[in-house]
Write a protein that holds these residues in place. Structure first.
Motif, PDB file in Angstrom:
ATOM      1  N   SER A  53     -34.907  -2.466  -2.480  1.00 38.10           N
ATOM      2  CA  SER A  53     -34.247  -1.415  -1.707  1.00 38.10           C
ATOM      3  C   SER A  53     -32.934  -0.986  -2.348  1.00 38.10           C
ATOM      4  CB  SER A  53     -34.000  -1.876  -0.263  1.00 38.10           C
ATOM      5  OG  SER A  53     -32.947  -2.815  -0.208  1.00 38.10           O
ATOM      6  N   GLY A  55     -32.799  -0.485  -5.500  1.00 38.25           N
ATOM      7  CA  GLY A  55     -33.222   0.265  -6.677  1.00 38.25           C
ATOM      8  C   GLY A  55     -33.932  -0.656  -7.653  1.00 38.25           C
ATOM      9  N   ASP A 143     -27.831   3.841  -4.697  1.00 36.48           N
ATOM     10  CA  ASP A 143     -28.394   3.016  -3.641  1.00 36.48           C
ATOM     11  C   ASP A 143     -29.436   3.799  -2.847  1.00 36.48           C
ATOM     12  OD1 ASP A 143     -27.635   0.221  -2.395  1.00 36.48           O
ATOM     13  OD2 ASP A 143     -28.101   1.537  -0.720  1.00 36.48           O
ATOM     14  N   LYS A 144     -30.237   3.054  -2.087  1.00 36.33           N
ATOM     15  CA  LYS A 144     -31.288   3.680  -1.277  1.00 36.33           C
ATOM     16  C   LYS A 144     -30.782   4.169   0.085  1.00 36.33           C
ATOM     17  CE  LYS A 144     -34.547   2.915  -4.294  1.00 36.33           C
ATOM     18  NZ  LYS A 144     -35.156   4.037  -5.028  1.00 36.33           N
ATOM     19  N   SER A 145     -29.504   3.948   0.374  1.00 35.85           N
ATOM     20  CA  SER A 145     -28.939   4.438   1.629  1.00 35.85           C
ATOM     21  C   SER A 145     -28.912   5.967   1.636  1.00 35.85           C
ATOM     22  CB  SER A 145     -27.508   3.909   1.805  1.00 35.85           C
ATOM     23  OG  SER A 145     -27.506   2.504   1.866  1.00 35.85           O
ATOM     24  N   GLU A 146     -29.022   6.533   2.842  1.00 36.36           N
ATOM     25  CA  GLU A 146     -29.018   7.990   2.969  1.00 36.36           C
ATOM     26  C   GLU A 146     -28.078   8.412   4.089  1.00 36.36           C
ATOM     27  OE1 GLU A 146     -32.944   9.943   2.941  1.00 36.36           O
ATOM     28  OE2 GLU A 146     -33.787   7.947   2.569  1.00 36.36           O
ATOM     29  N   ARG A 202     -30.430   1.633   8.512  1.00 40.53           N
ATOM     30  CA  ARG A 202     -31.032   0.903   7.393  1.00 40.53           C
ATOM     31  C   ARG A 202     -31.403  -0.528   7.762  1.00 40.53           C
ATOM     32  NH1 ARG A 202     -28.412   0.164   1.333  1.00 40.53           N
ATOM     33  NH2 ARG A 202     -30.147  -0.991   0.423  1.00 40.53           N
TER      34      ARG A 202
END
Length: 420
Positions: A53, A55, A143-146, A202
């Motif tokens: 998660s 990357g 990062d995979k955060s949005e 998340r």
């Protein structure tokens, strides 16, 4: 042999309650085998998913306590470093200047640095102790955060020490409830920080609840909140993962030059590739599974001893039957086979019930982990666990059934009839 098998089954049916109680130890042990192996796969999937998660094309650099003893293993040095950090030792040599030098490497696309802290934050009448995550503006790109709504801060805001923040969903709800926080100010150390965005939910990753973090530009965190100049870790996005190992060595070389380190034992940092992270997680989950299976084997042995003891009781109660069978021509091998078959049947039936029970419990674990704890826990029942369970059961029934069966087979028919 068919006749012996029927006699064995009839022998078990004469006292169903005792037969079931004899199975109980096997049922519990086999259920534990299935649960442990399923949980091991679920844990492995969870940990690997959490690592990925962040990357799949990254290298991580983090602070590390240098080794103080020559010849120390990696594990012992990690334990020593962990204990030192727990007692308050801080490494302050990893800086944003290091990251800038690393970003000049050909295979590094971009990086972000991070540091964490805890502060009292307030909005209106709400006062909370909140976790701060000071990260570079490039965090949102790597990062995979949005972002849920609003925006993340920019590089210009980071360099200008702008007092802007982005909220995780949980801390947003604690401070603002259902109200829109965009444009509002919250106080951190008596300074106003403007909310410019809210992150998408998340959940927890690696023990870190990202939904409860306040994201702050890293230089603002350093200069205006914590009063420091160092960082805890850096994440580097790699152009080509085929050269990740060489890039990791290049990063080590840069940091050793920057930190005036002459020997790898004196490294105050650790550089880990994604492949190494995955390998470490594989080792961890495999070790946990093996340790738990070791405990399960002990419970299975206890169950096997229970089978043997019960078979000895059964034989002492059925001496007349053994004497009569021998009197009408049954051989020692026939008696041996009969009781061995009874022992194996008990173990195999226990295995069947244990497997079914184990599958049900493993499914409930996955359901609870997913529904109540928001974990990405896979429900996996491998064929290996089923096969291993049956092998365990067969060996258990055979191994712990030999002594009682042999004792029954060696009875003299006259002595057996006289004893009864």
């Amino acid at each position: 042999m068919n006749n012996i098998f029927k006699i064995a089954v009839q022998g078990l049916q004469t006292n169903k309650i005792r037969t079931f109680l004899t199975m109980l130890g096997v049922i519990i042990g086999i259920a534990a085998v299935v649960i442990v192996m399923s949980a091991g796969k679920g844990l492995e999937g969870l940990l690997l998913g959490q690592i990925e998660s962040f990357g799949t094309d990254i290298i991580e650099t983090e602070i590390k306590i240098p080794v103080t003893k020559k010849g120390s293993s990696q594990m012992s040095s990690d334990i020593e470093g962990g204990m030192a950090m727990a007692t308050g030792v801080t490494i302050t040599t990893l800086t944003l200047d290091d990251m800038e030098d690393i970003d000049n490497l050909d295979n590094i696309k971009r990086s972000y640095a991070g540091i964490m802290g805890q502060e009292q934050v307030s909005y209106s009448n709400e006062l909370r102790k909140a976790a701060l995550l000071g990260v570079s503006s490039s965090y949102i790109d790597i990062d995979k955060s949005e972002i849920d709504y609003g925006r993340f801060y920019t590089e210009a805001e980071e360099k200008s020490l702008a007092k802007v923040i982005v909220l995780g969903t949980e801390i947003k709800d604690k401070l603002f409830g259902d109200n829109n926080p965009i444009g509002k100010n919250i106080k951190i150390r008596k300074r106003n920080f403007k909310v410019i965005g809210v992150m998408k939910k998340r959940g927890s990753v690696g023990g870190m609840n990202f939904d409860d973090y306040i994201y702050v530009p890293i230089q603002t965190t350093q200069k205006k909140i914590l009063g420091i100049n160092h960082v805890l870790y850096m994440i580097h996005e790699v152009e080509n993962m085929d050269f990740a190992d060489q890039t990791a060595e290049d990063i080590k070389s840069i940091l050793r030059d920057n930190h005036n380190i002459s020997h790898p034992d004196k490294d105050d940092f650790r550089v880990v590739t994604m492949e190494e992270m995955l390998s470490i997680m594989d080792t961890v989950t495999d070790t946990i599974t093996i340790l738990l299976l070791g405990l399960v084997v002990v419970s299975l042995i206890v169950g096997g001893v229970g089978v043997m003891n019960t078979m000895l009781v059964v034989i002492s109660e059925r001496t007349k039957e053994i004497g009569l069978r021998k009197a009408v021509g049954a051989k020692n091998q026939d008696i041996l086979n009969q009781f061995l078959i009874e022992s194996v049947i008990i173990a195999i039936l226990g295995a069947v019930i244990g497997i079914i029970l184990g599958i049900i419990i493993a499914y409930l674990i996955a359901l609870i982990a997913g529904s109540y704890y928001n974990m990405d826990w896979d429900f996996v029942i491998s064929m290996d666990s089923i096969i291993i369970s049956f092998i365990f059961a067969f060996v258990l029934g055979l191994g712990f059934g030999v002594y009682p069966s042999k004792k029954a087979a060696e009875m003299h028919p006259i002595d057996a009839l006289r004893k009864e």
